[in-house]
Scaffold this motif. Sequence first.
Motif: not given
Ligand code: HEM
Length: 399
Positions: A15-17, A22-24, A218-220, A267-269, A326-328, A336-338
């Motif tokens: 689904v994610l790929k 689209a995001q919802s 999310s970091t905190a 969750v992701a939608w 799939l946490t990131f 982008l912050g992964r």
């Molecule tokens: C442990 C910390 C973090 C977790 C678990 C996390 C998790 C996620 C997840 C799951 C998504 C994708 C959401 C989706 O597909 O619906 C996402 C997207 C994103 N995250 Fe993080 N995030 C974290 C930290 C950060 C940090 C530090 C930043 C800053 C740079 C960041 C910036 C973003 C951005 C800009 C997106 C959107 C990417 C896009 O739509 O192309 N995140 N994050």
Amino acid sequence: MTTHTYRTIPESLAVLKNEQLAQSLYDEGGVIMEGTLLTLHGEAHRTRRRLEMRVFKRSFFRYYETEVFPRALAELLGPTVSSGACDLVDFGYRITMNLTADFAGIDRPTRSTGETAELLELVKTFSEGATLVHSTRDKDEVREEVRAALRRFESSFLRHSIKRRVALIEQHGRGELAEEDLPRDVLTVLLRNEDRLELPPELLCREIAFFLQAGSHSTANSMVHAMHNVFEWMRQHPEDRERLLKDRLFVQRCVHESFRLHPASPVAWRKPVCPMHLENGTALGLDDRVELDLYSANRSPDVFGADAEVFNPHRTVAPGHEPFGLTFGTGVHTCLGRDLDGGFVPRGAVDPETHQYGIVAQLVRALLEAGATPDPARPPERASHTARPNWGSYPVVFR
Ligand code: HEM
């Protein structure tokens, strides 16, 4: 409307790929999320992401972890440890607020506690707005608070940050300032806008507000979850206590394991952009929704083993999968912050001196080194303002 829910890693990956989805998840939180990177789709998403990726390069992560982070940590950790105790939730928000402001491009001229607290309050409101779908409060009331917070953010922080950057960009244009002397942050990249994207002022304000909340919230929360898991692990496995203080790669493994169990968004939608079929043959109409239960997917025994439900930093993960599941996210919206927060996953032998551990592992290590331990007099409490399973308060003392 039909909701299709998936709970396994392979279904979630498919689904994610899938680029027709689209995001919802953030539709409800449009008051802050409308038009921001995470909500965009197709070409609009690709071009914005390409522009912002100019900040998130490999060299940036290294610079950030070795230069920006130690400075910000020293500023806050010393006084915190001297005071003998703190609440990890509060500490996590304050430190990540400073860090996030740096890479988002928000200046804090005084760097005072009051200034950080003001920004923090605004960003907490932005977070509530972004995750409105999970809020347990009156949603219109939250929306009103977010609008007011955006106005305050613009006048107290954004306006001056833009002014200073525009002047620097102009200096650079006249050949008076070298490229490497420009700030390395998202706001500078958006103001230079070398790809000439449509970025009206209100959208610029929401985008930076979104970055501030995406980075800090999310970091905190992840740091507090990781500390809790580590405390519990040390209690049950005293034989690993020494290792946690000396072996940075082991700390990173613990953090990745905690990321897996506590995805910031459980969750992701997604919604279809046209009538379509999923890989498994399911037909989707325009009103349908696909919900991914990442919390459950990250506990799949097929990938993480029979004890996938519990914290075990010694586990072996099936080949081809990340230790944090799939946490990131994955696919076009991969976080982008992964690498900034999670560092690089060691593949084979790595040099512990130059390895990039990620901000969360660095924070956990610094807190452990400072002797942080749960406060026996004040047990931690869960957050009550959201259905997300976060900690609301986590008192620790420094021994
Ligand atoms: C442990 C910390 C973090 C977790 C678990 C996390 C998790 C996620 C997840 C799951 C998504 C994708 C959401 C989706 O597909 O619906 C996402 C997207 C994103 N995250 Fe993080 N995030 C974290 C930290 C950060 C940090 C530090 C930043 C800053 C740079 C960041 C910036 C973003 C951005 C800009 C997106 C959107 C990417 C896009 O739509 O192309 N995140 N994050």
